[in-house]
Each structure stands twice: as C-alpha cells, then as structure tokens.
Design a protein around this motif. Structure first.
Motif, short mmCIF file in Angstrom:
data_model
loop_
_atom_site.label_atom_id
_atom_site.label_comp_id
_atom_site.label_asym_id
_atom_site.label_seq_id
_atom_site.Cartn_x
_atom_site.Cartn_y
_atom_site.Cartn_z
N ASN A 66 0.80 -1.21 -0.03
CA ASN A 66 -0.09 -0.02 -0.02
C ASN A 66 0.88 1.26 0.05
N THR A 67 2.00 1.07 -0.07
CA THR A 67 3.25 2.17 -0.20
C THR A 67 2.89 3.29 0.77
N ALA A 68 3.07 2.76 2.20
CA ALA A 68 2.71 3.80 3.29
C ALA A 68 3.46 3.15 4.42
N ALA A 69 4.19 4.18 5.23
CA ALA A 69 4.80 3.92 6.39
C ALA A 69 3.69 3.26 7.57
N VAL A 70 3.96 2.54 8.23
CA VAL A 70 2.76 2.17 9.21
C VAL A 70 3.29 2.13 10.77
N GLY A 71 2.14 2.45 11.66
CA GLY A 71 2.59 2.33 13.03
C GLY A 71 3.61 3.43 13.71
N SER A 72 4.00 4.33 12.80
CA SER A 72 4.80 5.37 13.31
C SER A 72 4.09 6.49 13.97
#
Length: 154
Positions: A66-72
């Motif tokens: 999904n081309t996204a940073a997660v949980g940051s």
C-alpha cells in the motif's frame, strides 16, 4: 486470541547510507494475509547494527503493498515520523547496537500485504550503517547476527 504468527529470519549482511527513508533490503520483506478485517497486527523486528558515526538514524515499518509507513509517530513541526530513532555510537567498527521495533496496526481487511524496514541518516549519504554484521573484521571482536521479523495477528 492469537490467529496466526508469521516469521522471517535472515543472516545476510547489508549496509545503507540512504539520504531518505529507503528499504534496507528486499530480503527483509514479510508477507501476511490477515484472517480477519477486525484483527490487529503486531509487527516486531530485531537486528544488530554497527555504525562508526555518531549520527541519528531513523527506522520505520513500511507497507510495500500500500506504499505507506505504518505504526509510526505523528510528525510535529519539521520532525520526521518514524518507528524508532538510534544514535550511532561513533567509535569503532566492532561496536554493536541492537534495534528492537514494534508497531500495532489494524488489519482493516483480509487482503495480502507485505511489510519491510526502511532507514535513513541525518547526513547526505556519508553515514554508512551495517546490518547484521560488524564493519570491523576481527576474529576476536567481529560479529554476525541474525535478523528476525515477526507479525502476530490477534
């Protein structure tokens, strides 16, 4: 209740001097297909690193699908959001740092997705970080360690 656990172990040696958040290696990609759209995923990664500079290094979990940073965290002002920050010890090529990162995210659907780890340093590509091995190659003090990445769905 734990629904599934997916694990990856890698003993490869990698390095990075990325000037923006960049995937460390495609060998650290871990795929998961959530069993429930309402479950939570716990991402946990552990690895050793060596850097001979005293700079800040940023790390994040990245959803390749999904081309996204997660949980940051949430970026405030000019700061960059990340899952973990680390200051290199800056002494010699045999020093070992240990990185442990966690993130808890909602699965939201049962579509397969792949996660990886990205990194960057605070300079313009002059700070090399070594992952899973020491930059120093000494029979007494040199080291090589495994990388582990686990996704637990509950």
């Amino acid at each position: 209740t734990v629904k599934q656990i997916v694990t990856l172990t890698d003993v490869g040696s990698y390095s990075s001097n990325a000037t923006s958040l960049t995937e460390i290696t495609a060998n650290w990609r871990l795929a998961v297909t959530p069993l429930s759209a309402s479950s939570k995923l716990i991402l946990k990664v552990e690895f050793s690193l060596n850097t001979t500079n005293a700079e800040i290094h940023l790390f994040d979990f990245y959803d390749v699908t999904n081309t996204a940073a997660v949980g940051s965290g949430t970026a405030v002002s000019n700061r960059r959001a990340c899952n973990r920050a680390y200051r290199g010890q800056g002494t010699d090529g045999n020093d070992s740092g240990v990185m442990t990162m966690y993130a808890v995210i909602n699965s939201t659907n049962t579509t397969a997705r792949t996660y990886t780890i990205r990194t960057t340093s605070e300079t313009t590509g002059t700070a090399t970080t070594y992952f899973n091995y020491s930059n120093g190659d000494n029979a007494i003090y040199g080291w090589n360690t495994p990388f582990t990445f686990t996704i637990t769905e509950f």
